[in-house]
Design an enzyme around this catalytic site. Sequence first.
Site, PDB file in Angstrom:
ATOM      1  N   ARG A   1       0.854  -1.181   0.000  1.00 30.32           N
ATOM      2  CA  ARG A   1       0.000   0.000   0.000  1.00 30.32           C
ATOM      3  C   ARG A   1       0.888   1.229   0.000  1.00 30.32           C
ATOM      4  NH1 ARG A   1      -3.177  -3.227  -1.248  1.00 30.32           N
ATOM      5  NH2 ARG A   1      -5.256  -3.675  -0.370  1.00 30.32           N
TER       6      ARG A   1
ATOM      7  N   GLU B   1      -3.482   6.865  -4.637  1.00 32.61           N
ATOM      8  CA  GLU B   1      -3.398   5.721  -5.540  1.00 32.61           C
ATOM      9  C   GLU B   1      -2.930   6.127  -6.934  1.00 32.61           C
ATOM     10  OE1 GLU B   1      -3.905   1.704  -6.849  1.00 32.61           O
ATOM     11  OE2 GLU B   1      -3.831   2.570  -4.858  1.00 32.61           O
TER      12      GLU B   1
ATOM     13  N   HIS C   1      -0.886  -0.275 -10.158  1.00 28.70           N
ATOM     14  CA  HIS C   1      -1.499  -1.256  -9.262  1.00 28.70           C
ATOM     15  C   HIS C   1      -1.935  -2.498 -10.038  1.00 28.70           C
ATOM     16  CE1 HIS C   1      -3.807  -1.566  -5.188  1.00 28.70           C
ATOM     17  NE2 HIS C   1      -3.197  -2.694  -5.503  1.00 28.70           N
TER      18      HIS C   1
END
Length: 348
Positions: free
Chosen positions: A259, A287, A306
């Site tokens: 993360r 993100e 991601h």
Amino acid sequence: MGAGTSAGTSGARRPKVLLAMGVGVAEGLFGERHLRRLTALAHTDPRVIAHDLAAPPPRVREALASAEVLLTCWGAPVLSAEVLGAAPRLRAVVHAAGSVKGHVTAACWERGLAVSSAAAVNALPVAEYALAAILFAGKRVLPAARLHERLRTRHDWRVELADAGNYRRTVGVVGASRVGRRLIELLRPFDLAVLLYDPYVDEAEAAALGVERVGLDELCGRSDVVSVHAPELPATRRMLDARRLALLPDGATVVNTARGSLVDQDALVRELVTGRLYAVLDVTDPEVPAADSPLYTLPNVLLTPHVAGSLGTELHRMADFALDELERYGRGVSFAEPVTAGDLGRSA
């Protein structure tokens, strides 16, 4: 557990199952063979998918009222006390993805629902990505590729890459999570020293894993590559802060597939701008970095969106796992990968 509604030819019960996941997720998760197996294992209509259980359409509301199992994936609706009130027969949740924190609530544990997660299955591609990043980092693939792109001619790479190679390098693994443990397994065939930081792993377990247990400061100071695999918890926020990043040797690489919040991104960018460190980042905080973030253009950074977790054909592995768990439920057998309320305090 697992009292279904009718028996199939194998003697297993076929519970009523409702799919509950984000819009478009089921199409990537299930192929034709998965749908055939799903309908053989359970009473379900795979065309009825619950995207929103707070105000479901009539078909979903009817399916929820009779459902014994929810088969969930990314984008699953939150299973609040109100939702559970509309699902009086619900007994289990099978999650065809990783963390269940986003939708399994305290009300689920109070109801006594059995919960299973494909987190261990989803860990495989993440560990594979991390392994590739570590080996490429040791081989200095990123700077070599960028310089080759710029020069476009012959060059003495033996001199240029005199410090490259994966022989007797040191890799620091932060977190003996499912991904961290799988990565440690994948690293075994290579001539690498592996350090591990995890406050929940003692010396005996570290020895069994074949790693050296060290503190986080020592890991940072000794590692050529630091690969982050800890869960996102208040205690792990920015665990790789400016002070610890400064401990990394010149030329070290930070790999983050966990993360973004686990790394102080501003501090990392400051180090990267100087050229002292390298980074392979599949997750960031936020993100998606701002459009003007240096992470997009720095030559010593590989930034991916991601994608380390299950993607494409790898989704089918999670579907297979979920259907295996559903079959276990129908046979009255315990889940292979159960999740408990106590697990969530230490997991992603």
